[in-house]
Design a protein around this motif. Structure first.
Motif, PDB file in Angstrom:
ATOM      1  N   GLN A   1      50.243  13.364  63.984  1.00 23.11           N
ATOM      2  CA  GLN A   1      50.433  13.238  65.437  1.00 23.11           C
ATOM      3  C   GLN A   1      50.976  11.863  65.807  1.00 23.11           C
TER       4      GLN A   1
ATOM      5  N   VAL B   1      58.001   9.824  77.105  1.00 18.26           N
ATOM      6  CA  VAL B   1      57.408  10.520  75.955  1.00 18.26           C
ATOM      7  C   VAL B   1      56.123  11.234  76.380  1.00 18.26           C
ATOM      8  N   HIS B   2      55.275  10.557  77.118  1.00 17.08           N
ATOM      9  CA  HIS B   2      53.984  11.138  77.495  1.00 17.08           C
ATOM     10  C   HIS B   2      54.140  12.318  78.461  1.00 17.08           C
TER      11      HIS B   2
ATOM     12  N   SER C   1      59.159  10.344  68.331  1.00 17.03           N
ATOM     13  CA  SER C   1      59.597  10.753  69.671  1.00 17.03           C
ATOM     14  C   SER C   1      59.972   9.534  70.504  1.00 17.03           C
ATOM     15  N   TYR C   2      59.151   8.504  70.428  1.00 18.73           N
ATOM     16  CA  TYR C   2      59.421   7.269  71.167  1.00 18.73           C
ATOM     17  C   TYR C   2      60.735   6.649  70.710  1.00 18.73           C
TER      18      TYR C   2
ATOM     19  N   TRP D   1      54.585  11.055  67.497  1.00 19.26           N
ATOM     20  CA  TRP D   1      54.667  10.314  68.759  1.00 19.26           C
ATOM     21  C   TRP D   1      55.623   9.126  68.588  1.00 19.26           C
TER      22      TRP D   1
ATOM     23  N   ARG E   1      56.179  15.058  75.270  1.00 16.24           N
ATOM     24  CA  ARG E   1      54.839  15.572  74.934  1.00 16.24           C
ATOM     25  C   ARG E   1      54.656  15.941  73.460  1.00 16.24           C
TER      26      ARG E   1
ATOM     27  N   SER F   1      52.313  15.411  71.586  1.00 17.34           N
ATOM     28  CA  SER F   1      50.927  15.810  71.318  1.00 17.34           C
ATOM     29  C   SER F   1      50.637  17.232  71.779  1.00 17.34           C
TER      30      SER F   1
END
Length: 144
Positions: free
Chosen positions: A4, A64-65, A11-12, A8, A69, A71
């Motif tokens: 995970q 990203v958050h 993705s960032y 992340w 997403r 996660s």
């Protein structure tokens, strides 16, 4: 480092590159001209590089958050892009509407253009990043 966290961070990194590239094109083709003609007297003689870098580093965390997403692998593309669009709307509206409220003669057209840009750039960055990552993960055999 667990999977995970790796997703992340990947993705960032991908979103940061895409956001920077898209934003540079926007700034060079639209924003600079509009800012110069509409609010030239408010502009600094040169960009505060530390401030710009800090903005990009922090802002991409939000994309990203709320958009990509990583996660939430089961999130649909529609959910991702909608989250990104809302993030872009609220963040850019905060800047633009505050400027409209407190800066003398701040042009409404600049505020509206910035808000529209926030929605568009966050949506596009999310869509491109999520699409690219989905293909990368599918090739690596780790779909979603």
């Amino acid at each position: 480092m667990n999977v995970q966290v790796k997703r992340w961070l990947l993705s960032y990194a991908v979103a940061a590159v895409i956001f920077a590239a898209v934003d540079v094109v926007w700034i060079g083709t639209v924003a600079n001209n509009q800012y110069e003609s509409q609010i030239g007297d408010l502009l600094a003689p040169s960009v505060n590089l530390a401030g710009a870098v800090a903005f990009y580093l922090v802002y991409v965390v939000g994309i990203v958050h709320y958009g990509i997403r990583p996660s939430h692998p089961d999130a649909t593309m529609r959910e991702r892009v909608t989250g990104a669009a809302l993030f872009g709307f609220f963040t850019y509206a905060t800047w633009a509407l505050t400027a409209l409220a407190v800066l003398k003669d701040f042009p409404t057209v600049v505020a509206l253009t910035d808000i529209a840009w926030g929605v568009a750039v966050c949506s596009v960055v999310t869509w491109l990043t999520a699409t690219l990552l989905r293909r990368m993960f599918a090739r690596a055999g780790t779909a979603k």
